[in-house]
Design an enzyme around this catalytic site. Structure first.
Site, PDB file in Angstrom:
ATOM      1  N   ASP A  22      -3.776  18.070 -16.512  1.00 22.43           N
ATOM      2  CA  ASP A  22      -4.015  16.749 -16.776  1.00 22.43           C
ATOM      3  C   ASP A  22      -3.656  16.786 -18.232  1.00 22.43           C
ATOM      4  O   ASP A  22      -3.899  17.354 -18.942  1.00 22.43           O
ATOM      5  CB  ASP A  22      -5.625  16.607 -16.502  1.00 22.43           C
ATOM      6  CG  ASP A  22      -6.064  15.350 -16.973  1.00 22.43           C
ATOM      7  OD1 ASP A  22      -5.350  14.845 -17.743  1.00 22.43           O
ATOM      8  OD2 ASP A  22      -6.991  14.756 -16.645  1.00 22.43           O
ATOM      9  N   TYR A  49     -12.608  16.601 -18.342  1.00 19.29           N
ATOM     10  CA  TYR A  49     -13.125  15.126 -18.425  1.00 19.29           C
ATOM     11  C   TYR A  49     -14.349  15.257 -17.373  1.00 19.29           C
ATOM     12  O   TYR A  49     -14.236  15.864 -16.259  1.00 19.29           O
ATOM     13  CB  TYR A  49     -12.255  14.346 -17.867  1.00 19.29           C
ATOM     14  CG  TYR A  49     -12.888  12.797 -17.911  1.00 19.29           C
ATOM     15  CD1 TYR A  49     -13.525  12.279 -18.807  1.00 19.29           C
ATOM     16  CD2 TYR A  49     -12.597  12.241 -16.580  1.00 19.29           C
ATOM     17  CE1 TYR A  49     -14.188  11.002 -18.377  1.00 19.29           C
ATOM     18  CE2 TYR A  49     -13.064  10.904 -16.337  1.00 19.29           C
ATOM     19  CZ  TYR A  49     -13.811  10.192 -17.236  1.00 19.29           C
ATOM     20  OH  TYR A  49     -14.334   8.914 -17.086  1.00 19.29           O
ATOM     21  N   ARG A 104       0.859  -1.065  -0.029  1.00 16.33           N
ATOM     22  CA  ARG A 104       0.075  -0.026  -0.076  1.00 16.33           C
ATOM     23  C   ARG A 104       0.666   1.266  -0.027  1.00 16.33           C
ATOM     24  O   ARG A 104       0.463   2.453  -0.288  1.00 16.33           O
ATOM     25  CB  ARG A 104      -0.974   0.004   1.240  1.00 16.33           C
ATOM     26  CG  ARG A 104      -1.759   1.194   1.394  1.00 16.33           C
ATOM     27  CD  ARG A 104      -3.224   1.001   2.037  1.00 16.33           C
ATOM     28  NE  ARG A 104      -3.001   0.206   3.395  1.00 16.33           N
ATOM     29  CZ  ARG A 104      -2.474   0.452   4.453  1.00 16.33           C
ATOM     30  NH1 ARG A 104      -2.018   1.872   4.700  1.00 16.33           N
ATOM     31  NH2 ARG A 104      -2.359  -0.230   5.336  1.00 16.33           N
ATOM     32  N   LYS A 108      -5.024   5.612 -20.494  1.00 13.89           N
ATOM     33  CA  LYS A 108      -5.114   6.073 -22.111  1.00 13.89           C
ATOM     34  C   LYS A 108      -3.568   5.778 -22.548  1.00 13.89           C
ATOM     35  O   LYS A 108      -3.201   4.870 -22.570  1.00 13.89           O
ATOM     36  CB  LYS A 108      -5.604   7.699 -21.989  1.00 13.89           C
ATOM     37  CG  LYS A 108      -6.779   7.998 -21.187  1.00 13.89           C
ATOM     38  CD  LYS A 108      -8.170   7.178 -21.623  1.00 13.89           C
ATOM     39  CE  LYS A 108      -9.376   7.385 -21.083  1.00 13.89           C
ATOM     40  NZ  LYS A 108      -9.265   7.276 -19.675  1.00 13.89           N
TER      41      LYS A 108
END
Ligand SMILES: Cc1ncc(COP(=O)(O)O)c(C=O)c1O
Length: 396
Positions: A188, A115, A61, A213
Site C-alpha cells: 500500500d 490502516y 462495470r 489521498k
C-alpha cells in the site's frame, strides 16, 4: 448516424446531438464519458471486443474511457505494466488480496500497523472466510522472516509509510524475503506516492493506493487503484466484472485532474510536514513525534535511501504529553484553519485522532499492541501550514 428529419419530437429529444463529434477531432483534455454501454457499427466488432481480441469498451462495470485514462496515468507513474481502478482504496486492497490468491485455507502475513480498515479486512472479514492472518512488525525483518517461514503465506502485505505511525518498510528487502518463501508482496503506497517511491521497481508484485489521498487529494473523490502486471490485472478485472466495485467516470476524471499536480503538492506537503515535525518535537507539551524526516526516527536512514531526497512524506503523527482522550478532543477543537477530519487526503491541513476514527475498529488491546495510543494524532499538512507555528491550546 440516423437522419432525424421527420422524426417525432420525443424521438428527436432523445437522439438529437448525440454521437456528432467528428472522429478526426480529439479533445485536448480527457473527457468524462458517462456512457454505460457502447455501440459498434458492426456486431462482429462488438463480439471481438467481448472476446478481447480487439480493444474497445463494452459496459462501464467493465471499464470506460475516462477510467482507462486514469489507470494508464497511474500505471505510468508507478512504472507498472497495468492498473485497475476501484470505487475506494478498500475495494482495491480487497481485489488485490483476492487476485494474489487469498482463499479459504491460505494465509497472509501483514504489518500490524496498517490502516485500521485494512487490519479489520484481514482479521475479521478474510478470517471469517477461512484465511488466517499473522500480524507482525513490518519494520522488523527478522520477525517478518520468522512469520513467513512458519506460515508460508500467499501474501505479505505492508504499507510503504504506515498509517498512522509512519514506520517505513524496507520494500526491496521485504520483496526478497516474500519471494524466498513463495509469497507475493502487496504494498500500500498511499502515504509515499509514486513521487517518493515506486514499489514495483523495487520488487513488489502489487501496488495499491487509496487514491482518495494524494493521487486525487482535493477531498472530493473516493477512489482506489491497483498497479501490477498485465496477467494480475486480468485476474482482478475478471473478478471485478462480477463484483462491480469499479470507479465511476466522474470520480476518475477528478482523480486524473488531481494527479497533474501530484509532484507539486507532495513536494510542498513534505516540506510543510518536515517543518511542523521539527517544531512539534521541540514543544514541551508533546511527548513524541513520528516522522521519517526526523533523525530520531528509527527508519530515518532507510527513508533517505528509499525516497532518494525527494521528501520524507507529508504526514506526521504525535502524542500529547500526559493527556487523556478529553485533552486530545479539546486540542482538536482549539485548532483554527486546521480541520479535525476523518481523512488524510486534502489540500487543507487535516488532523485525525486515530483511536476513535481510522483505527476505531481495532480493540483497545489491538491498538496497544500496534502502538497506537489513546492520544495518537496524525497531522496531514495541506498546502499552507506556516500559521501552525502560532498554534497554542489550553487544557481545561
Ligand atoms: C494507507 C491507507 N490505505 C487504504 C485506505 C482506504 O482507502 P479508502 O478510504 O479510499 O477506501 C486508507 C484510508 O484512509 C489509508 O490511509
Amino acid at each position: 448516424m440516423t437522419d432525424l428529419h421527420n422524426k417525432t419530437f420525443p424521438t428527436r429529444a432523445v437522439h438529437a446531438g448525440e454521437r456528432t463529434t467528428p472522429s478526426n477531432a480529439r479533445p485536448v483534455t480527457t473527457s468524462i464519458v458517462p456512457s454505460v454501454s457502447y455501440t459498434y457499427e458492426s456486431m462482429d466488432d462488438l463480439d471481438a471486443v467481448f472476446a478481447n481480441t480487439q480493444p474497445g469498451f463494452i459496459y462501464s462495470r467493465y471499464t470506460s474511457p475516462t477510467v482507462a485514462a486514469f489507470e494508464s496515468a497511474v500505471a505510468n507513474l508507478e512504472e507498472g505494466e497495468a492498473a485497475l481502478a476501484f470505487a475506494s482504496g478498500m475495494a482495491a486492497i480487497h481485489a488485490a488480496l483476492l487476485a494474489a490468491g487469498l482463499q479459504a485455507g491460505t494465509s497472509v502475513v501483514s504489518s500490524f500497523d496498517v490502516y485500521g480498515a485494512t487490519y479489520s479486512l484481514l482479521t475479521r472479514f478474510f478470517a471469517s472466510m477461512g484465511v488466517s492472518t499473522r500480524m507482525v512488525d513490518g519494520s522488523d525483518l527478522a520477525a517478518v522472516e520468522a512469520a513467513l517461514k512458519e506460515s508460508r503465506p500467499a501474501v505479505l502485505l505492508v504499507e510503504t509509510i504506515s498509517n498512522p505511525l509512519l514506520k517505513v518498510a524496507d520494500i526491496p528487502a521485504l520483496a526478497g524475503l516474500a519471494h524466498g518463501y513463495g509469497a507475493q508482496l502487496l504494498v500500500d503506497n498511499t502515504f509515499a506516492t509514486p513521487y517518493l517511491f515506486r514499489p514495483l521497481v523495487n520488487g513488489a508484485d502489487y501496488v495499491i493506493h487509496s487514491a482518495t489521498k494524494y493521487l486525487a487529494d482535493h477531498g472530493d473523490v473516493l477512489a482506489g487503484i491497483v498497479v501490477t502486471s498485465v496477467t494480475n490485472r486480468a485476474r482482478m478485472f475478471e473478478t471485478n466484472k462480477l463484483l462491480g466495485s469499479n470507479l465511476g467516470p466522474f470520480e476518475a476524471w477528478l482523480a486524473l485532474r488531481g494527479l497533474k499536480t501530484l509532484p507539486l503538492r507532495v513536494r510542498q506537503q513534505c516540506n510543510n510536514a518536515a517543518h511542523l515535525a521539527g517544531w512539534l518535537a521541540d514543544r514541551p507539551e508533546i511527548a513524541h513525534v513520528n516522522y521519517p524526516g526526523l533523525i530520531s526516527h528509527p527508519q530515518h536512514a532507510l527513508a533517505e535511501r528509499l525516497f532518494d531526497g525527494q521528501g520524507m512524506g507529508g504526514v506526521l503523527s504525535f502524542e500529547i504529553k500526559n493527556a487523556v482522550r478529553a485533552d486530545v478532543f479539546r486540542f482538536m477543537e482549539a485548532l483554527q484553519l486546521c480541520l479535525p477530519a476523518t481523512s488524510l487526503g486534502d489540500i487543507y491541513t487535516l488532523v485525525l485522532h486515530a483511536a476513535p476514527s481510522s483505527h476505531r475498529s481495532l480493540t483497545a488491546a489491538e491498538r496497544e499492541r500496534v502502538g497506537i495510543r489513546e492520544v495518537s494524532c496524525a497531522f496531514r499538512p495541506g498546502l499552507r501550514t506556516r500559521w501552525i507555528y502560532r498554534l497554542t491550546w489550553s487544557r481545561r
